[in-house]
Design a protein around this motif. Sequence first.
Motif, PDB file in Angstrom:
ATOM      1  N   ILE A 319       0.872  -1.173   0.000  1.00 22.95           N
ATOM      2  CA  ILE A 319       0.000   0.000   0.000  1.00 22.95           C
ATOM      3  C   ILE A 319       0.908   1.222   0.000  1.00 22.95           C
ATOM      4  O   ILE A 319       1.897   1.268   0.748  1.00 22.95           O
ATOM      5  CB  ILE A 319      -0.908   0.027   1.250  1.00 22.95           C
ATOM      6  N   ILE A 320       0.584   2.219  -0.810  1.00 18.41           N
ATOM      7  CA  ILE A 320       1.320   3.483  -0.836  1.00 18.41           C
ATOM      8  C   ILE A 320       0.400   4.581  -0.324  1.00 18.41           C
ATOM      9  O   ILE A 320      -0.705   4.763  -0.840  1.00 18.41           O
ATOM     10  CB  ILE A 320       1.808   3.811  -2.265  1.00 18.41           C
ATOM     11  N   ASP A 321       0.835   5.306   0.706  1.00 20.40           N
ATOM     12  CA  ASP A 321      -0.027   6.313   1.313  1.00 20.40           C
ATOM     13  C   ASP A 321       0.027   7.632   0.541  1.00 20.40           C
ATOM     14  O   ASP A 321       0.690   7.742  -0.508  1.00 20.40           O
ATOM     15  CB  ASP A 321       0.288   6.494   2.803  1.00 20.40           C
ATOM     16  N   ASN A 322      -0.652   8.646   1.060  1.00 19.09           N
ATOM     17  CA  ASN A 322      -0.743   9.924   0.356  1.00 19.09           C
ATOM     18  C   ASN A 322       0.567  10.712   0.339  1.00 19.09           C
ATOM     19  O   ASN A 322       0.693  11.707  -0.384  1.00 19.09           O
ATOM     20  CB  ASN A 322      -1.835  10.797   0.992  1.00 19.09           C
ATOM     21  N   GLN A 323       1.536  10.287   1.142  1.00 19.31           N
ATOM     22  CA  GLN A 323       2.853  10.933   1.140  1.00 19.31           C
ATOM     23  C   GLN A 323       3.875  10.164   0.316  1.00 19.31           C
ATOM     24  O   GLN A 323       5.059  10.495   0.314  1.00 19.31           O
ATOM     25  CB  GLN A 323       3.342  11.087   2.586  1.00 19.31           C
ATOM     26  N   GLY A 324       3.409   9.119  -0.361  1.00 16.14           N
ATOM     27  CA  GLY A 324       4.299   8.332  -1.205  1.00 16.14           C
ATOM     28  C   GLY A 324       5.058   7.243  -0.478  1.00 16.14           C
ATOM     29  O   GLY A 324       5.908   6.576  -1.084  1.00 16.14           O
ATOM     30  N   ARG A 325       4.778   7.033   0.790  1.00 14.05           N
ATOM     31  CA  ARG A 325       5.453   5.987   1.553  1.00 14.05           C
ATOM     32  C   ARG A 325       4.841   4.624   1.217  1.00 14.05           C
ATOM     33  O   ARG A 325       3.621   4.480   1.174  1.00 14.05           O
ATOM     34  CB  ARG A 325       5.348   6.263   3.052  1.00 14.05           C
ATOM     35  N   LYS A 326       5.681   3.629   1.016  1.00 17.07           N
ATOM     36  CA  LYS A 326       5.232   2.292   0.634  1.00 17.07           C
ATOM     37  C   LYS A 326       5.306   1.358   1.835  1.00 17.07           C
ATOM     38  O   LYS A 326       6.345   1.282   2.506  1.00 17.07           O
ATOM     39  CB  LYS A 326       6.104   1.756  -0.503  1.00 17.07           C
ATOM     40  N   PHE A 327       4.225   0.650   2.094  1.00 11.49           N
ATOM     41  CA  PHE A 327       4.152  -0.280   3.222  1.00 11.49           C
ATOM     42  C   PHE A 327       3.939  -1.693   2.682  1.00 11.49           C
ATOM     43  O   PHE A 327       2.989  -1.951   1.962  1.00 11.49           O
ATOM     44  CB  PHE A 327       3.011   0.115   4.163  1.00 11.49           C
ATOM     45  N   GLN A 328       4.857  -2.568   3.069  1.00 13.35           N
ATOM     46  CA  GLN A 328       4.812  -3.945   2.599  1.00 13.35           C
ATOM     47  C   GLN A 328       4.056  -4.814   3.596  1.00 13.35           C
ATOM     48  O   GLN A 328       4.277  -4.721   4.809  1.00 13.35           O
ATOM     49  CB  GLN A 328       6.232  -4.482   2.418  1.00 13.35           C
ATOM     50  N   LEU A 329       3.178  -5.669   3.092  1.00 13.70           N
ATOM     51  CA  LEU A 329       2.435  -6.611   3.927  1.00 13.70           C
ATOM     52  C   LEU A 329       2.846  -8.026   3.542  1.00 13.70           C
ATOM     53  O   LEU A 329       2.877  -8.361   2.350  1.00 13.70           O
ATOM     54  CB  LEU A 329       0.923  -6.453   3.734  1.00 13.70           C
ATOM     55  N   ASN A 330       3.150  -8.834   4.541  1.00  9.58           N
ATOM     56  CA  ASN A 330       3.542 -10.221   4.312  1.00  9.58           C
ATOM     57  C   ASN A 330       2.748 -11.136   5.225  1.00  9.58           C
ATOM     58  O   ASN A 330       2.969 -11.184   6.431  1.00  9.58           O
ATOM     59  CB  ASN A 330       5.050 -10.408   4.567  1.00  9.58           C
ATOM     60  N   ASN A 331       1.765 -11.825   4.654  1.00  8.84           N
ATOM     61  CA  ASN A 331       0.909 -12.761   5.395  1.00  8.84           C
ATOM     62  C   ASN A 331       0.283 -12.116   6.626  1.00  8.84           C
ATOM     63  O   ASN A 331       0.381 -12.617   7.749  1.00  8.84           O
ATOM     64  CB  ASN A 331       1.706 -14.004   5.797  1.00  8.84           C
ATOM     65  N   VAL A 332      -0.369 -10.988   6.398  1.00  9.21           N
ATOM     66  CA  VAL A 332      -1.063 -10.266   7.461  1.00  9.21           C
ATOM     67  C   VAL A 332      -2.513 -10.736   7.524  1.00  9.21           C
ATOM     68  O   VAL A 332      -3.217 -10.748   6.507  1.00  9.21           O
ATOM     69  CB  VAL A 332      -1.004  -8.742   7.204  1.00  9.21           C
ATOM     70  N   LEU A 333      -2.977 -11.102   8.716  1.00  9.04           N
ATOM     71  CA  LEU A 333      -4.349 -11.583   8.886  1.00  9.04           C
ATOM     72  C   LEU A 333      -5.356 -10.467   8.643  1.00  9.04           C
ATOM     73  O   LEU A 333      -5.162  -9.317   9.047  1.00  9.04           O
ATOM     74  CB  LEU A 333      -4.538 -12.136  10.300  1.00  9.04           C
ATOM     75  N   GLY A 334      -6.455 -10.835   7.999  1.00  8.96           N
ATOM     76  CA  GLY A 334      -7.527  -9.879   7.776  1.00  8.96           C
ATOM     77  C   GLY A 334      -8.759 -10.553   7.209  1.00  8.96           C
ATOM     78  O   GLY A 334      -8.865 -11.786   7.181  1.00  8.96           O
ATOM     79  N   LEU A 335      -9.705  -9.740   6.758  1.00  9.96           N
ATOM     80  CA  LEU A 335     -11.001 -10.229   6.294  1.00  9.96           C
ATOM     81  C   LEU A 335     -11.275  -9.758   4.869  1.00  9.96           C
ATOM     82  O   LEU A 335     -10.856  -8.674   4.466  1.00  9.96           O
ATOM     83  CB  LEU A 335     -12.124  -9.693   7.185  1.00  9.96           C
ATOM     84  N   THR A 336     -12.013 -10.572   4.136  1.00 11.24           N
ATOM     85  CA  THR A 336     -12.658 -10.125   2.912  1.00 11.24           C
ATOM     86  C   THR A 336     -14.109 -10.575   2.956  1.00 11.24           C
ATOM     87  O   THR A 336     -14.478 -11.443   3.754  1.00 11.24           O
ATOM     88  CB  THR A 336     -11.995 -10.691   1.634  1.00 11.24           C
ATOM     89  N   GLU A 337     -14.910  -9.982   2.084  1.00 13.76           N
ATOM     90  CA  GLU A 337     -16.334 -10.321   2.076  1.00 13.76           C
ATOM     91  C   GLU A 337     -16.899 -10.180   0.669  1.00 13.76           C
ATOM     92  O   GLU A 337     -16.542  -9.254  -0.068  1.00 13.76           O
ATOM     93  CB  GLU A 337     -17.094  -9.412   3.041  1.00 13.76           C
ATOM     94  N   ASP A 338     -17.782 -11.099   0.329  1.00 14.08           N
ATOM     95  CA  ASP A 338     -18.531 -11.064  -0.923  1.00 14.08           C
ATOM     96  C   ASP A 338     -19.993 -11.237  -0.551  1.00 14.08           C
ATOM     97  O   ASP A 338     -20.372 -12.260   0.030  1.00 14.08           O
ATOM     98  CB  ASP A 338     -18.050 -12.190  -1.841  1.00 14.08           C
TER      99      ASP A 338
END
Length: 343
Positions: A319-338
């Motif tokens: 994810i890149i924020d509004n200041q241009g900083r890039k954040f890497q995610l590696n196997n981070v727990l979370g949710l999706t929904e359909d």
Amino acid sequence: MSRIITQIAPDSLINAKGQPHFGHFDGIVSRLGLADFAYFDTMDKPASAWAKRFDYKQFQFISIITPRYILGIALADIAYLGSGFCYLYDIKNNRLTQQDWLKPLGFGYRMTPSPANGTATIGGKGKCITFKIQEGNWHLVIDTKSIQADLTLDALPLSLPMAMCSPTGYNGWTYTQKHNGLSVKGQLTIDHEPQPLNFALAGYDFSAGFMRRDTSWRWASINAQIDEGVIGLNLAAGVNETGANENVFWINGERHLLGPVQFEFDRHGQQGTDLWRIHSHDGRVDLEFTARNCRSEKRNFILLKSNFRQYLGLFSGFIIDNQGRKFQLNNVLGLTEDHYARW
């Protein structure tokens, strides 16, 4: 990078002309002002009191993650029915258990018409969930056979929620308010064992409005600790996106509104074997999600329908924020929904 323009949150969502304030807000709307809404049918005639009552929908959701468990708690009112669920996901053992409620026509549950103050609850003693909102601060009470909780969700100082209202369908609107990356305080007991909350994180969702009769959405949510600090993420495509979207990223409480995203997945594939890809049109979000478990429900009452799948799994990507900083995610727990609903 282009920024999304925000405005001061109005005291009432409905203005003096009986129409909603649209756009993103820097704060919480004090009241929805439902009685003041000038609702018209598709032929531009004033809608009946019946339509105004039964076309309005509302739901609230809280997600909590601890080192051992993920909890998902929801309460919804579609006028004809009230429903709720509370599920518990054991991360290590990949086991999901749940409690469900279904109540007809306003009996056995109640909602709050204010995103800032009020109480929503369903069930009774020994089998209930309650959301309390006081000056925009969320409080959760759970009383079931396996879970007892009395919790508050706390934002970091100056952290803003995502709050917005957009046109929906021909004459409707949807107000959505979400805040992720919140700390959790209080007491949580699972199967008679007190749970430490030092590393617990949470997010909430308050959504309400005159939504489409046939509604669908795709959604992703993260509350996690990464090397750079606490992150929260909310991504969606669907229900309330006529000219706006609810996509937002928080890093240590700092809010970054994002652009539109696209969800790519095989709805008819085997759970856990197919990857989801969620990416933005501007290249600032590119995530893959692999499901580990799923809470699903299909209800077909002909006039009312719900096809719901909420997945628990792992995100990787950036994810890149509004200041241009890039954040890497590696196997981070979370949710999706359909989710598809006819209501």
